[in-house]
Structure formats: structure tokens, C-alpha cells
Write an enzyme that holds these catalytic residues in place. Structure first.
Site, PDB file in Angstrom:
ATOM      1  N   ALA A 122      46.043  37.060  40.448  1.00 40.93           N
ATOM      2  CA  ALA A 122      45.499  36.437  41.304  1.00 40.93           C
ATOM      3  C   ALA A 122      45.194  35.294  41.553  1.00 40.93           C
ATOM      4  CB  ALA A 122      44.886  38.294  41.440  1.00 40.93           C
ATOM      5  N   HIS A 220      37.895  34.585  43.142  1.00 46.72           N
ATOM      6  CA  HIS A 220      37.161  33.469  42.129  1.00 46.72           C
ATOM      7  C   HIS A 220      37.497  31.924  43.029  1.00 46.72           C
ATOM      8  CE1 HIS A 220      39.140  37.002  40.251  1.00 46.72           C
ATOM      9  NE2 HIS A 220      40.178  36.824  40.965  1.00 46.72           N
TER      10      HIS A 220
END
Length: 268
Positions: A122, A220
């Protein structure tokens, strides 16, 4: 030449990958076996295709496939990995945080001729971080922001009595190293472990984790200061039905499988 594949763990990621392999979406890759804790539930998720697959124990997969994909809870990594690596075969690891706590698995792979593959998962920009690490990296920082549901039950929060269920504004719930983040959030921060292995290691890679009740995506941001480049990258992942896991994670596994036998490979 066809590579036989086994999947250890048939949760959100494992099931998605299994369906794509069974559909023949990855050339020269054949799903031969799966291992999971609840076989009847897994068989229901796979539907009629379950009849094509052998269900086995975690430690039996090494005998049934050339390549094993670990999609199980982190605690099962040694049980899955040791037989695969002892036989000199290939293991794809998603529980990267657990790999930090099991350095002997890398040593075992080296002795036996086995191989450990960590897909991008991810995250983004790991190619660039790996390249920058060939020079000098001064600092790596990751700021992760997640919906509250994606962090509930994390051991770090439970052990410290941190209740985030009623948040009405973003709160930073962790600041520390990637090693500490991976241990405290084993179902959430495999990305931090992967980033640390690509760059300057788990004890120098710094991580912040925020719980944000307004978010619907796992976000992120990675900041890398190196002598070759300054990287500032952000990814917003669409969650799967499991709020801790982004949809792109299973796709990353498929991309990594496809790359193994590809005549043309793009990226470092």
C-alpha cells in the site's frame, strides 16, 4: 514454464489474489494450494473454484508449490516461512513488520538459496528509496493518517488504554521508529517496515500515526532527504472491506507475481 503458487491466509488480500489466479489473470502462475484457519469459510469465499485447490496446513505449503504468498496474521510468519525457505523456495511476505522481528529468516534464505520478496503493498516510491540508498540518505520520515476504524484494536493503543472511538478531530497516536510502529500496529504498519528495509533501516526511519475521524482513505506521506534527491510523496489508499487494508495491496501482489516471469520489467 508454469510456477505453482500457494497462498497462506485467505482473508481480504488472499481471497482477492486467489480469485485472480484462478481466473488465469497472471500468465504462467497456477494456484495449487491454500492454507487458512477456517477452511469452510474459505471454501465459501472461493465458491465453485474451491474444488480446484488443495487445502493444507501452513507448514505443508512448501511441498505443494514453488512460491508461497504469506497473507496470514503476523504471528504465523515463522510457521509459514521456515519450511519454504529451508527448501530453497520463494516466499512473498506481506507481514513485513514480523519480518523485522525475525531476521533469522533472511539468514535462512541466504543459507538455503531461498528468496524473500516484499511487494510494494500500500506504499509508493520504494524504487526511488532503494535507488537513493545506493548513495547517502540523511533522513526518512513517514506520516500515516488513517480513519479511526482502521486503527481500532491496535496493540499499542490497547496496552496504553488509548481510546480513539469517540474522536471528533485528528489526534497523533504514535511517534517513534518504524520498528516500534511495526510492533505496536502489526495489522496497520507493514508499510513502515517495507519503507525501512528499502532505505536506512527500522531504527532510523521515523513514523507518525494519526487517527482522523474525517478520513475515508488510508493516507501515507513519505519524506526522504538524500544526497541524490529529496522525495516527498503521498498516497491515499481506498480501503477494502477490511478497513485496515487498502485495495491496492492485493493488486501489488499480483503485479509482483506478474513481474517474476515478465520479459520486460519496469522499475528498479
Amino acid at each position: 514454464m508454469t510456477t505453482t503458487v500457494a497462498i497462506a491466509g485467505l482473508g481480504t488480500i488472499g481471497t482477492a489474489v486467489a480469485h485472480r489466479l484462478l481466473a488465469g489473470d497472471v500468465p504462467d502462475m497456477r494456484l495449487a494450494a491454500v492454507a487458512c484457519r477456517d477452511v469452510p469459510a474459505a471454501a465459501r469465499r472461493l465458491g465453485a473454484a474451491a474444488a480446484q485447490i488443495r487445502f493444507a496446513a501452513f507448514d505443508e505449503l512448501a511441498e505443494l508449490a514453488d512460491l508461497t504468498i504469506e497473507c496470514a496474521p503476523a504471528a504465523f510468519l515463522p510457521e509459514i516461512a521456515k519450511p519454504v525457505l529451508t527448501r530453497g523456495k520463494t516466499l512473498m511476505v506481506l507481514s513485513v513488520g514480523a519480518l523485522l522481528a525475525q531476521p533469522e529468516l533472511v539468514a535462512l534464505a541466504k543459507r538455503s538459496g531461498g528468496r524473500i520478496i516484499v511487494p510494494t503493498g500500500a506504499l509508493l516510491g520504494l524504487d526511488a528509496v532503494v535507488a537513493a540508498a545506493e548513495g547517502n540518505i540523511a533522513a526518512v520520515r513517514m506520516i500515516t493518517r488513517k480513519p479511526v476504524a482502521g486503527l481500532l484494536g491496535a496493540p499499542y493503543l490497547v496496552e496504553r488504554g488509548i481510546d480513539i472511538s469517540g474522536l471528533t478531530a485528528p489526534v497523533r497516536v504514535f511517534a517513534g521508529t518504524a520498528r516500534e510502529a511495526a510492533a505496536g500496529f502489526p495489522a496497520n504498519l507493514n508499510v513502515a517496515a517495507a519503507l525501512s528495509l528499502a532505505g536506512i533501516g527500522p531504527d532510523l526511519t521515523m513514523v507518525e500515526i494519526w487517527a482522523d475521524p474525517a478520513l475515508t482513505r488510508n493516507t501515507h506521506r513519505i519524506i526522504v532527504d538524500a544526497d541524490s534527491a529529496r522525495l516527498d510523496m503521498t498516497i491515499e489508499n481506498v480501503p477494502s472491506e477490511n478497513p485496515r487494508t487498502g485495495r491496492i495491496t492485493a493488486l501489488s501482489v499480483l503485479a509482483a507475481l506478474r513481474r517474476i516471469g515478465a520479459p520486460l520489467r519496469i522499475g528498479t
